[in-house]
Each structure stands twice: as C-alpha cells, then as structure tokens.
Design an enzyme around this catalytic site. Structure first.
Site, PDB file in Angstrom:
ATOM      1  N   TYR A  98       0.844  -1.207   0.000  1.00 31.84           N
ATOM      2  CA  TYR A  98       0.000   0.000   0.000  1.00 31.84           C
ATOM      3  C   TYR A  98       0.878   1.257   0.000  1.00 31.84           C
ATOM      4  CZ  TYR A  98      -4.402   2.496   0.678  1.00 31.84           C
ATOM      5  OH  TYR A  98      -5.495   3.313   0.510  1.00 31.84           O
TER       6      TYR A  98
ATOM      7  N   LYS B 171      -2.993   8.547   2.787  1.00 35.03           N
ATOM      8  CA  LYS B 171      -4.241   8.375   3.562  1.00 35.03           C
ATOM      9  C   LYS B 171      -4.059   8.881   5.003  1.00 35.03           C
ATOM     10  CE  LYS B 171      -7.019   6.399   0.533  1.00 35.03           C
ATOM     11  NZ  LYS B 171      -7.991   7.236  -0.190  1.00 35.03           N
TER      12      LYS B 171
END
Ligand code: NAP
Length: 257
Positions: free
Chosen positions: A157, A164
């Site tokens: 990720y 994020k």
C-alpha cells in the site's frame, strides 16, 4: 421518508459501476438526495453519463482535482444549479502503479508529491470551495474515503498509506475549521473492494482475503455497506459526529495478533 430527503449532494470519484462513490450515489439517491456527478477524461465521461442518468443526476463537468480552474468551475456550476450544497463526497486517490508494489522507500519525490496532491490536498481544496455553498444552507457534511493502510504498514500500500494518513489528519483539521459553520467532515475507512483503483495494488487479493479470514464478521465488505454508512455520515442522523474516521471493515481493525 429517506434520511437525505431535500438534500443536494456533489459526488466526486465515480469511474464506473464498481466505484465506491457509485455505491454511495445509489444509496443517497434511494434516501432522497438530489445528486450531481463529475468525471475525469473523455472515456470516463462515457462511463459516468449512463450511470448518472439512471439516478437522474446531472453530470456537471470535468474535474481533475490537480486543476484549480476545474475545481472553481465545478463549484460555480453547483452554485448556478442549486444555489447551495448540503453534502459532498470525495472518493479519489492516485499513486503511480509502480509505487504500489515492493519497497515504500523507493518512491521518488515527484510521485510522493503527486500522490499527496491528488489523494489528500484535493480534499482541502474542495472543502474550501464547498464552504460558502454549505454555509448558505446553514451547514453541511463532507465525507472522504480512506483505508486502514493510513494507520498500519500494509505491504504494497506504501505511499498511498502515507497519503491516507495525511488525508485523515486533513479531516480533523478541516473539521476544526468548519465546525463553527455547522459543516462536518468525516472519513469512512472501507475494507478492500475490487475497483479500478484497488486493482493497481500488487497482491490486492491478500488484503481482501485477510478481512474474510480474520475479521469478526468473516466476510468481505459489500460496497452498499460503504454506501449506507456514508449516507449516515452525510445526513443529519450523525449531526454530532465530526473529525472521525469510521471503519466499515467487518471489524477487521479491532483484531490483534
Ligand atoms: P475507483 O472507482 O477507481 O475511484 C477512484 C477515483 O479517483 C476514480 O474516479 C479516479 O478517476 C479518481 N481520480 C484519480 N485521480 C484523479 C484526479 N486527478 N482528479 C479527479 N479524480 C481522480 O476506486 P475506488 O476504490 O472506488 O476509490 C475511491 C476511494 O475509495 C479512494 O479514495 C480509495 O483510496 C478509497 N478506498 C478504496 C478501497 C478499495 O479497496 N477499493 C478501500 C478503502 C478506501 P480516474 O479513473 O480518471 O483516475
């Protein structure tokens, strides 16, 4: 009567019928909201238009969030169309495919900045443009989409997790700035769902299977579950909730070990 009856919602991030933004659009429509969508690029316009027509939503223009003039034009169009705005959904993210695999530390300066710009700063720019339109309606609610990779290091990720984390911090600072105007800002942290964006992550399947195997509910998220929770966060049902990250992850985030 639906929980979004009489409300007007701008939804940004519908790419196709698998998009989480589309699940939110459908639920908000069911709950009585009037909806406006945007698109990015000619091909996406062709995909977004029929979806928009199916819920009676105008497609109000192209929005590439890296372009300030397009942000200004979209909100000017909303003002012209509705005079104000009650709800806004920010469901966009981008990282270079090559950075969603292998080692995080290989990300270069330009790709890091681009991921941050599109995935985190864009919420700030859009919230600033929405502020006067929501103020004129006596308040409003903004929801963005995030993932547990913001608070845990999830293999592959990578830079998106860092973006994020910034996005979730932006939510808290925006909530602080906008609270006095009765504008709420929250993030919905969704479990993995197969979409265009998630297909760029190497080994997406492992992320998804982990939820099915280890979460208390032992199953994958249904996109409509993100749609329902987003509708609650956008509606007056959550009038006391702001600055939060709410997990729709089958309980995965509470499990240790
Ligand atoms: P999606 O259908 O591919 O939606 C992503 C959207 O972001 C697309 O509409 C994409 O448009 C848009 N976007 C990218 N760059 C943009 C730019 N410069 N300007 C405007 N729009 C831009 O995938 P999704 O999974 O539903 O993603 C929606 C949100 O949910 C993202 O924030 C994602 O991180 C988050 N999320 C997804 C999952 C998951 O497993 N799917 C889990 C948790 C959170 P283009 O296609 O034109 O680039």
């Amino acid at each position: 009567m639906g929980i979004a009856e009489g409300k007007r919602a701008l939804i940004v991030g519908v790419a196709n019928d698998k998009s989480l933004a589309w699940a939110i659009a459908q639920e908000l429509h069911t709950q009585g909201a009037e909806i406006a969508l945007t698109y990015q690029g000619e091909i996406l316009e062709k995909r977004v238009r029929p979806l928009a027509e199916s819920i009676g939503a105008p497609v109000i223009g192209e929005l590439d969030v890296t372009k300030d003039d397009q942000i200004a034009a979209v909100f000017a169009k909303i003002k012209e169309l509705w005079g104000g705005l009650d709800m806004m959904v920010h469901a966009i993210a981008f990282a270079d495919r090559e950075d969603l695999r292998d080692r995080f530390l290989n990300v270069n300066r330009a790709n890091f900045a681009r991921a941050m710009d599109i995935s985190a700063y864009s919420l700030v720019a859009m919230a600033r443009a929405a502020e006067p339109l929501m103020e004129s309606r006596g308040g409003g609610s903004i929801v963005t989409l995030t993932y547990i990779g913001a608070v845990r290091a999830i293999p592959n990720y990578n830079v998106m997790g860092v973006a994020k984390a910034a996005l979730e911090a932006c939510v808290r600072y925006l909530a602080l700035d906008l609270g006095s105007k009765n504008i709420r800002v929250n993030a919905l942290s969704a479990a993995p769902a197969r979409t265009l964006a998630s297909s760029a992550i190497r080994d997406y399947h492992t992320m998804s299977h982990e939820v099915e195997e280890r979460s208390p509910l032992k199953r994958a998220m249904r996109p409509e579950e993100a749609g329902k929770m987003a509708s609650v966060l956008l509606s007056d049902l959550s009038s006391g909730v702001t600055g939060q990250t709410v997990y729709v992850d089958m309980g995965f985030s509470i499990v240790g070990g």
